[in-house]
Design an enzyme around this catalytic site. Structure first.
Site, short mmCIF file in Angstrom:
data_model
loop_
_atom_site.label_atom_id
_atom_site.label_comp_id
_atom_site.label_asym_id
_atom_site.label_seq_id
_atom_site.Cartn_x
_atom_site.Cartn_y
_atom_site.Cartn_z
N ARG A 1 0.84 -1.21 0.00
CA ARG A 1 0.00 0.00 0.00
C ARG A 1 0.87 1.25 0.00
NH1 ARG A 1 -2.51 -0.02 6.18
NH2 ARG A 1 -0.54 -0.40 7.24
N ASN B 1 -5.03 7.45 4.15
CA ASN B 1 -4.74 6.74 5.39
C ASN B 1 -3.27 6.91 5.75
OD1 ASN B 1 -5.89 4.58 7.35
ND2 ASN B 1 -3.89 3.78 6.80
N GLU B 2 -3.02 7.46 6.91
CA GLU B 2 -1.67 7.57 7.47
C GLU B 2 -0.64 8.08 6.46
OE1 GLU B 2 -0.61 3.81 9.21
OE2 GLU B 2 -1.63 4.28 11.06
N GLU C 1 -2.04 -8.80 7.44
CA GLU C 1 -2.30 -8.55 8.86
C GLU C 1 -3.04 -9.70 9.55
OE1 GLU C 1 -3.95 -4.60 8.94
OE2 GLU C 1 -1.99 -3.72 8.50
N GLN C 2 -2.83 -10.93 9.06
CA GLN C 2 -3.54 -12.05 9.68
C GLN C 2 -3.10 -12.30 11.11
OE1 GLN C 2 -1.96 -15.96 7.97
NE2 GLN C 2 -2.17 -14.67 6.18
N MET C 3 -1.92 -11.79 11.51
CA MET C 3 -1.47 -11.96 12.90
C MET C 3 -1.85 -10.76 13.77
SD MET C 3 -0.01 -14.86 12.68
CE MET C 3 0.92 -15.06 14.20
N GLU D 1 -7.37 4.68 15.45
CA GLU D 1 -7.04 3.25 15.56
C GLU D 1 -6.35 3.02 16.89
OE1 GLU D 1 -4.76 1.86 12.20
OE2 GLU D 1 -6.01 2.95 10.78
C1 GAL Z 1 -2.11 1.18 10.88
C2 GAL Z 1 -2.91 1.25 9.60
C3 GAL Z 1 -3.96 0.17 9.53
C4 GAL Z 1 -3.37 -1.15 9.94
C5 GAL Z 1 -2.78 -1.03 11.30
C6 GAL Z 1 -2.21 -2.32 11.83
O1 GAL Z 1 -0.86 1.77 10.73
O2 GAL Z 1 -3.55 2.50 9.45
O3 GAL Z 1 -4.47 0.09 8.22
O4 GAL Z 1 -2.40 -1.53 9.02
O5 GAL Z 1 -1.75 -0.09 11.28
O6 GAL Z 1 -1.67 -2.15 13.12
#
Ligand code: GAL
Length: 635
Positions: free
Chosen positions: A105, A143-144, A363-365, A315
């Site tokens: 990404r 995003n970020e 991000e499965q973990m 988040e």
């Molecule tokens: C953030 C991100 C999310 C996800 C998350 C995982 O940095 O905005 O999309 O990847 O980390 O911890």
């Protein structure tokens, strides 16, 4: 202000049949907000102009009908594969000249106009369609920005835009040559078209060139964001946010947020611990299941300033993450502690990342609030408790703090360009100062460098702020507060020149920094009376009164009237000594808190947080490991 909770949800990851049950469960868990859409471009537009919004209509309806408020993300952090076929040169290029390819990404260059137009188009389509949708109660751009080191790009698009930016700023090539000192090493240019990006040079490029490139890049991020905000605002009255990250400093967040209504950030206390906090191994071990006791608070205070008061955690880590060097599970109670800490610093909302753990892809973990099999993950029980506690919580206000710390992204650029010593970092200097003050039990406001009003402050600090504009110097000199400068405050002119007279050239302060040196970490210089100078030191000349000196009597900190200058980096003991003295002189109440305990005051309550693994006794009562106490403030 009513505090609320939320979560991040990816309807496109799950069969439509379960959306309704998910929505009901979120609402029953006490959640108000659900953020969606920020990575969904390949499902919104699987091929150029093949638009599929029906599923998103349906998802927003289902979530909204369950009583949830939707934060709709623009999907521009994840351009789909066809976009790269269409614009092969839109990829960012790293400092070594290598493209940053498709397959994860944030694979775009902020300066690529073709991609920016595609972003305008998809954002406009979303804003037109959902701008007056009653369920869409807020927006998130992209995003970020900057995550995964994606701010600086050395692409041809960036080079061309940089030349235009330079021309606009310097007007004539002679002015640029002069400002940068390009006579040095025969680096003079005959036209703006000759100027390249400051990478792949034989040895270090001119620091003025590098600094200009960082400023340009920062402006590109702000412009990229501004375009999206403008389009959304043509069609929607809902507030627009962006979710910033922890310790990302390579663009000016204050400038980006000028166009936003709410600043949000992504809080991963344990994810950050090893490689962003800057602490030693023993500290990392001690806080392995809790996160650093000051890092989140620092960012809460920073983003409160970035958002001009309105800020969220978009988040919040709810369990182990997947991306840090080690990813332990948090101590029971930490999710509650982190959440309340954000509220104590004035957050309007805290949203957990993510609703359900994804059983596929990168991000499965990464934990969610639900396991992949739909069972509750441990954080959900803590959220039930918070929801309960929120019912009876008083409204929250962040009062003006007596202690204020200026954070200047431009200073971070300058330190990065010329640290003058291995591992010297502006962020670290400011953060270490923040930590030292917070360990004394103080609540702190972070201020942007544009601030000129210091009324109501007792202590204002600007460590490491390399360029201090003249009008800021004047405003500080006239302030009632004790002003703490240095090290390296006002050490450079706007274009990275060493000014004459010698820095800091501060009104009312008879002081010149005669010479600076950086030191190996294993050569601390002991202070008379305890503590040490570490890694960086300045030789100070002038008539200002010495308030801290080395054992050999060389001055380390001086004071004249209300201006203090600290000509060194100090270790923890040195910082504590200095700040105990300065706060006492201002009549500020300080404490000696148990290890890992921190406090934060709102208008009505004092919050006590225990980041340690042991129960501790405090003046507010006994505080278990990962515990939090809310003590009403009277009077
Ligand atoms: C953030 C991100 C999310 C996800 C998350 C995982 O940095 O905005 O999309 O990847 O980390 O911890």
């Amino acid at each position: 202000m009513k505090r609320t909770l939320g979560t991040c949800y990816y309807p496109e990851h799950w069969p439509e049949e379960i959306w309704e049950a998910d929505a009901r469960r979120m609402a029953n868990a006490g959640l108000t907000w659900v953020r969606i859409g920020e990575f969904a471009w390949s499902r919104l537009e699987p091929a150029p102009d093949d638009l599929r919004f029906d599923w998103l209509d349906q998802a927003i309806n289902i979530l909204g009908n369950a009583g949830l408020k939707v934060v709709l993300g623009t999907p521009t952090a994840t351009p789909p594969r066809w976009m790269i076929t269409k614009h092969p040169d839109m990829l960012a290029v790293d400092v070594d000249g290598k493209p940053r390819k498709f397959g994860s990404r944030r694979h775009y260059c902020f300066s690529h106009e073709g991609y920016a137009l595609e972003c305008d188009r998809i954002v406009r389509l979303l804003a037109e369609r959902y701008g007056s949708n009653p369920h869409v109660a807020a927006w998130q751009t992209d995003n970020e920005y900057g995550c995964h080191d994606t701010t600086l790009s050395y692409s041809p698009a960036a080079r061309d835009a940089f030349r235009v930016w330079l021309k606009d700023r310097y007007r004539s090539i002679e002015a640029l040559n002069n400002a940068w000192g390009n006579v040095f090493w025969s680096m003079e240019y005959a036209s703006f078209e000759e100027i390249d990006l400051p990478n792949l040079t034989v040895t270090e490029p001119n620091p003025a060139h590098s600094l200009a490139f960082r400023r340009f890049t920062s402006d590109q991020v702000a412009r990229f964001n501004e375009r999206q905000v403008e389009i959304i605002k043509e069609h929607s009255n809902a507030p627009v946010s962006h979710n910033f990250m922890g310790r990302i400093t390579d663009f000016d967040h204050f400038k980006v947020a000028d166009d936003l209504d709410i600043a949000t950030w992504d809080s991963y206390p344990m994810g950050f611990l090893e490689d962003r906090v800057g602490a030693d191994e023993a500290h990392q071990r001690a806080y392995a299941r809790q996160g650093d006791p000051d890092f989140q608070a620092f960012h809460h205070d920073l983003y409160r300033a970035v958002g001009k008061g309105r800020w969220w955690v978009m988040e919040q880590q709810p369990g182990p993450v997947n991306w840090a060097p080690y990813n332990p599970a948090p101590l029971p109670g930490m999710v509650r502690l982190w959440t309340w800490e954000a509220f104590a610093h004035g957050a309007e909302a805290v949203c957990y990342f993510r609703w359900r753990q994804a059983p596929f892809a990168q991000e499965q973990m990464h934990a969610g609030l639900l396991r992949p099999d739909n069972a509750d993950a441990p954080a959900l029980a803590e959220i039930a408790l918070i929801t309960d506690e929120l019912q009876s919580a008083p409204d929250s206000f962040s009062p003006k703090a007596s202690v204020a710390l200026i954070f200047d992204y431009d200073a971070d650029f300058a330190w990065t360009v010329q640290p003058h010593g291995k591992d010297l970092s502006y962020f670290q200097i400011v953060f270490d100062t923040y930590r030292a003050l917070r360990k004394l039990g103080l609540s702190i406001d972070i201020l942007p460098p544009s601030v000129r009003d210091f009324s109501g402050r007792k202590l204002v600090l600007l460590p490491g702020m390399m360029h201090v504009p003249e009008d800021l110097k004047r405003a500080l000199a006239e302030a009632e507060a004790t002003i703490v400068l240095g090290p390296r405050s006002a050490a450079r002119g706007l274009d990275f020149d060493i000014p004459v007279p010698q820095p800091p050239d501060f009104p009312g302060l008879d002081l010149a920094v005669a010479r600076v040196e950086s030191l190996r970490p294993d050569m601390p210089l002991p202070l008379a009376g305890g503590g040490s100078v570490t890694r960086y030191r300045e030789e100070l000349e002038g008539a200002a009164e010495i308030i801290l000196q080395l054992e050999n009597e060389a001055p380390v900190a001086v004071r004249q009237e209300n201006i203090v200058y600290v000509g060194a980096l100090l270790d923890e003991a040195g910082l504590e000594r200095l700040y105990r003295e300065l706060t006492a002189a201002e009549g500020l109440e300080t404490r000696t808190l148990p290890e890992g305990v921190r406090i934060r005051d709102t208008q009505t309550e004092r919050f006590w947080f225990n980041y340690s693994v042991d129960a501790v006794q405090t003046e507010a009562g006994s505080l278990e490991a990962a515990g939090m106490i809310r003590q009403p403030l009277t009077g």
